[in-house]
Design an enzyme around this catalytic site. Structure first.
Site, PDB file in Angstrom:
ATOM      1  N   ASP A 126     -10.523 -16.956 -78.922  1.00  0.00           N
ATOM      2  CA  ASP A 126      -9.100 -17.234 -78.690  1.00  0.00           C
ATOM      3  C   ASP A 126      -8.363 -15.890 -78.653  1.00  0.00           C
ATOM      4  O   ASP A 126      -8.486 -15.083 -79.583  1.00  0.00           O
ATOM      5  CB  ASP A 126      -8.585 -18.100 -79.851  1.00  0.00           C
ATOM      6  CG  ASP A 126      -7.123 -18.489 -79.681  1.00  0.00           C
ATOM      7  OD1 ASP A 126      -6.748 -19.526 -80.223  1.00  0.00           O
ATOM      8  OD2 ASP A 126      -6.354 -17.741 -79.025  1.00  0.00           O
ATOM      9  N   HIS A 165      -3.698   5.450 -90.493  1.00  0.00           N
ATOM     10  CA  HIS A 165      -4.885   5.379 -89.631  1.00  0.00           C
ATOM     11  C   HIS A 165      -4.984   3.936 -89.123  1.00  0.00           C
ATOM     12  O   HIS A 165      -4.882   2.987 -89.917  1.00  0.00           O
ATOM     13  CB  HIS A 165      -6.137   5.760 -90.421  1.00  0.00           C
ATOM     14  CG  HIS A 165      -7.401   5.408 -89.688  1.00  0.00           C
ATOM     15  ND1 HIS A 165      -7.655   5.883 -88.428  1.00  0.00           N
ATOM     16  CD2 HIS A 165      -8.445   4.599 -90.018  1.00  0.00           C
ATOM     17  CE1 HIS A 165      -8.824   5.396 -88.012  1.00  0.00           C
ATOM     18  NE2 HIS A 165      -9.316   4.611 -88.951  1.00  0.00           N
ATOM     19  N   ASN A 210      -9.198   2.050 -81.244  1.00  0.00           N
ATOM     20  CA  ASN A 210      -9.492   2.995 -82.324  1.00  0.00           C
ATOM     21  C   ASN A 210      -9.883   4.345 -81.738  1.00  0.00           C
ATOM     22  O   ASN A 210     -10.809   4.436 -80.928  1.00  0.00           O
ATOM     23  CB  ASN A 210     -10.622   2.459 -83.212  1.00  0.00           C
ATOM     24  CG  ASN A 210     -10.722   3.214 -84.532  1.00  0.00           C
ATOM     25  OD1 ASN A 210     -10.011   4.200 -84.737  1.00  0.00           O
ATOM     26  ND2 ASN A 210     -11.581   2.755 -85.412  1.00  0.00           N
ATOM     27  N   SER A 252     -13.810   6.512 -93.346  1.00  0.00           N
ATOM     28  CA  SER A 252     -14.821   5.704 -94.040  1.00  0.00           C
ATOM     29  C   SER A 252     -15.835   6.586 -94.752  1.00  0.00           C
ATOM     30  O   SER A 252     -16.091   7.718 -94.351  1.00  0.00           O
ATOM     31  CB  SER A 252     -15.557   4.820 -93.030  1.00  0.00           C
ATOM     32  OG  SER A 252     -14.722   3.793 -92.603  1.00  0.00           O
ATOM     33  N   SER A 299     -15.157  -2.637 -95.240  1.00  0.00           N
ATOM     34  CA  SER A 299     -14.402  -1.462 -94.773  1.00  0.00           C
ATOM     35  C   SER A 299     -12.904  -1.664 -94.975  1.00  0.00           C
ATOM     36  O   SER A 299     -12.178  -0.721 -95.300  1.00  0.00           O
ATOM     37  CB  SER A 299     -14.719  -1.150 -93.304  1.00  0.00           C
ATOM     38  OG  SER A 299     -14.151  -2.096 -92.427  1.00  0.00           O
ATOM     39  N   GLU A 324     -15.890  12.493 -85.084  1.00  0.00           N
ATOM     40  CA  GLU A 324     -17.052  11.822 -85.670  1.00  0.00           C
ATOM     41  C   GLU A 324     -17.943  11.250 -84.573  1.00  0.00           C
ATOM     42  O   GLU A 324     -18.852  10.492 -84.839  1.00  0.00           O
ATOM     43  CB  GLU A 324     -16.627  10.747 -86.668  1.00  0.00           C
ATOM     44  CG  GLU A 324     -15.786   9.642 -86.094  1.00  0.00           C
ATOM     45  CD  GLU A 324     -15.557   8.518 -87.088  1.00  0.00           C
ATOM     46  OE1 GLU A 324     -16.548   7.920 -87.523  1.00  0.00           O
ATOM     47  OE2 GLU A 324     -14.395   8.250 -87.419  1.00  0.00           O
ATOM     48  N   THR A 374     -12.647  -3.573 -81.537  1.00  0.00           N
ATOM     49  CA  THR A 374     -11.880  -2.469 -82.127  1.00  0.00           C
ATOM     50  C   THR A 374     -12.380  -1.115 -81.620  1.00  0.00           C
ATOM     51  O   THR A 374     -12.270  -0.107 -82.312  1.00  0.00           O
ATOM     52  CB  THR A 374     -11.919  -2.517 -83.680  1.00  0.00           C
ATOM     53  OG1 THR A 374     -13.267  -2.347 -84.123  1.00  0.00           O
ATOM     54  CG2 THR A 374     -11.381  -3.830 -84.205  1.00  0.00           C
ATOM     55  N   LYS A 397      -1.688  -4.441 -92.914  1.00  0.00           N
ATOM     56  CA  LYS A 397      -2.349  -4.770 -94.190  1.00  0.00           C
ATOM     57  C   LYS A 397      -2.153  -3.643 -95.201  1.00  0.00           C
ATOM     58  O   LYS A 397      -1.922  -3.877 -96.384  1.00  0.00           O
ATOM     59  CB  LYS A 397      -3.859  -4.956 -93.982  1.00  0.00           C
ATOM     60  CG  LYS A 397      -4.291  -6.228 -93.267  1.00  0.00           C
ATOM     61  CD  LYS A 397      -5.824  -6.177 -93.076  1.00  0.00           C
ATOM     62  CE  LYS A 397      -6.367  -7.259 -92.182  1.00  0.00           C
ATOM     63  NZ  LYS A 397      -6.361  -8.603 -92.755  1.00  0.00           N
ATOM     64  N   CYS A 429     -12.955   9.264 -89.879  1.00  0.00           N
ATOM     65  CA  CYS A 429     -11.628   9.360 -89.239  1.00  0.00           C
ATOM     66  C   CYS A 429     -10.686  10.294 -89.983  1.00  0.00           C
ATOM     67  O   CYS A 429      -9.562  10.536 -89.522  1.00  0.00           O
ATOM     68  CB  CYS A 429     -10.994   7.978 -89.135  1.00  0.00           C
ATOM     69  SG  CYS A 429     -12.071   6.777 -88.376  1.00  0.00           S
TER      70      CYS A 429
END
Ligand code: CAA
Length: 391
Positions: free
Chosen positions: A33, A237, A280, A312, A205, A83, A156, A246, A115
């Protein structure tokens, strides 16, 4: 000596790839969706690299306008953060140094910590300029984010490079002390040397990122940093733009505030315009958020902006910058718009072909198909060497 508050980002320019895949095409292919992509993760499209572009061509394309505007005379250091490195020994920055015709009296190095690398580069640059305010440092963050086809991470992906000229008395953003720091040994996302695509534990993550938000903020406060209320905006980031949402909600909760959607939107809303269509860009992502903020927000002169850089593994840093009065005269809003709008639309089949493309590993000579039209291209692999061309 220049004071810390008078060192920062004097110019900022970004570049991305020649191709773009809309999330509608991915959703149609895998039956997802579209609301999950557009709303759930906050992504609308992703930049996809052609066979003849990579972190070097993007990095050079991002930095070239900075060299044309300011010259290279005072640049004695180039730090390349990535990276998605193309060589285990040679810095991608040396190729860029050559493509841009920078002076031989330059130190060039590549930095890596997922990152977070570009923020380490920025802080190292500030240290160098602090030691000699006449010197300028060119920081380039360039990455191609690649996950396996049909994996949850696929939506992503993305790619971009940001180049920043770090100087005394900067025209755009003064970077402040202190910083809040956080490191934890977690396996949330990593890419072993034998793999093209990253491995990731998606939910782990996100949890690790949120722990880092809390950890850096706590340290930032202990180091005497600004209070939350002082900031006009926050550049996070953005592996996907919903992550910034979030993260800011988590920061508000950590500081004892209830979650207020309008507060979150006000704090991060102007920072997601590029990332939502580019995807990303790993090391470049937080500075792409800054570009979007400066390009699109109402006048921010004299206003503090918070930065949360997460890599990360994990290493993170929270720091503040103050936007310099008059900064708008130095922006590259039109060029940035062109970089995004100039990408050619891929259908799913063409995207899949590019995703699967890589040089043979037989040691032979392999030209790349001329797919892109940017100022620099990766022309071939010849005698184990990457051959770049300037158009
Ligand atoms: N309409 C609206 N929303 C919908 C929806 C629909 N039809 N269907 C699902 N959603 C929502 C879900 O509720 C969820 O939202 P919340 O997280 O707010 O609950 C969101 O869409 C995503 O859904 P899922 O969690 O089910 O998605 P997923 O399992 O496919 O994975 C992901 C999402 C974990 C981000 C995955 O894409 C991934 O692994 N990405 C790579 C890892 C990554 O980016 N991690 C971020 C932190 S690490 C980091 O920052 C470093 C880095 O750059 C990699």
């Amino acid at each position: 000596m220049a004071s810390d508050s008078a060192i920062g980002i004097h110019d900022l320019s970004f570049a991305t790839t020649g191709f773009v895949l809309p999330h509608t095409a991915l959703a149609e292919h895998n039956g997802t969706d579209i609301g999950k992509y557009h709303v759930g993760i906050g992504q609308h499209s992703m930049s996809v690299a052609g066979a003849d572009e990579d972190i070097v061509t993007m990095g050079a394309a991002a930095a070239a306008p900075i060299i044309s505007r300011h010259g290279a005379d005072q640049i004695r250091t180039l730090v390349f953060a990535t990276e998605s490195s193309i060589d285990q020994a040679k810095s991608a920055g040396v190729y860029v140094h050559s493509l841009l015709g920078l002076p031989s009296a330059t130190r060039v190095v590549e930095l890596k910590q997922a990152c977070y690398g570009a923020t380490a580069a920025l802080q190292f640059a500030i240290g160098l300029v602090h030691r000699d305010p006449a010197q300028r440092v060119l920081v380039i963050a360039s990455d191609i984010s690649k996950y396996e086809l049909d994996s949850p991470g696929e939506a992503t992906q993305g790619a971009a490079a940001v180049a920043m000229l770090v100087t005394a008395d900067p025209a755009l953003v003064r970077i402040e002390e202190p910083s809040g720091l956080f490191t934890a040994d977690v396996m949330d996302f990593w890419r072993p040397n034998y793999r093209d695509a990253a491995l990731v534990d998606g939910q782990e993550s996100i949890t690790a990122y949120l722990q880092a938000v809390e950890g850096t903020w706590k340290d930032y406060q202990e180091q005497g940093g600004r209070s939350l209320e002082e900031f006009s905006a926050f550049c996070y980031h953005q592996p996907f733009t919903k992550m910034a949402h979030k993260a800011h909600r988590h920061l508000l909760n950590t500081c004892g505030y209830d979650t207020d959607e309008s507060d979150i939107k006000r704090a991060i809303g102007q920072t997601t315009a590029c990332n939502t269509v580019v995807g990303n860009s790993y090391t470049a992502s937080v500075y792409l958020a800054l570009a979007a903020l400066l390009d699109h927000a109402d006048d921010l002169s004299g206003r503090p902006v918070g930065f949360l850089s997460y890599g990360s593994g994990s290493v993170a840093e929270f720091f503040a910058g103050t936007v310099v009065p008059g900064y708008r005269a130095h922006l590259r809003t039109e060029a940035h718009r062109e970089a995004i709008e100039g990408r050619r639309l891929l259908d799913y089949a063409a995207y899949r072909e590019l995703h699967e493309w890589s040089f043979p590993t037989d040691g032979g000579d392999h030209p790349t198909p001329a797919q892109t039209t940017g100022p620099f291209r990766l022309a071939a692999l010849r005698g184990h060497k990457r051959i770049y061309e300037r158009r």
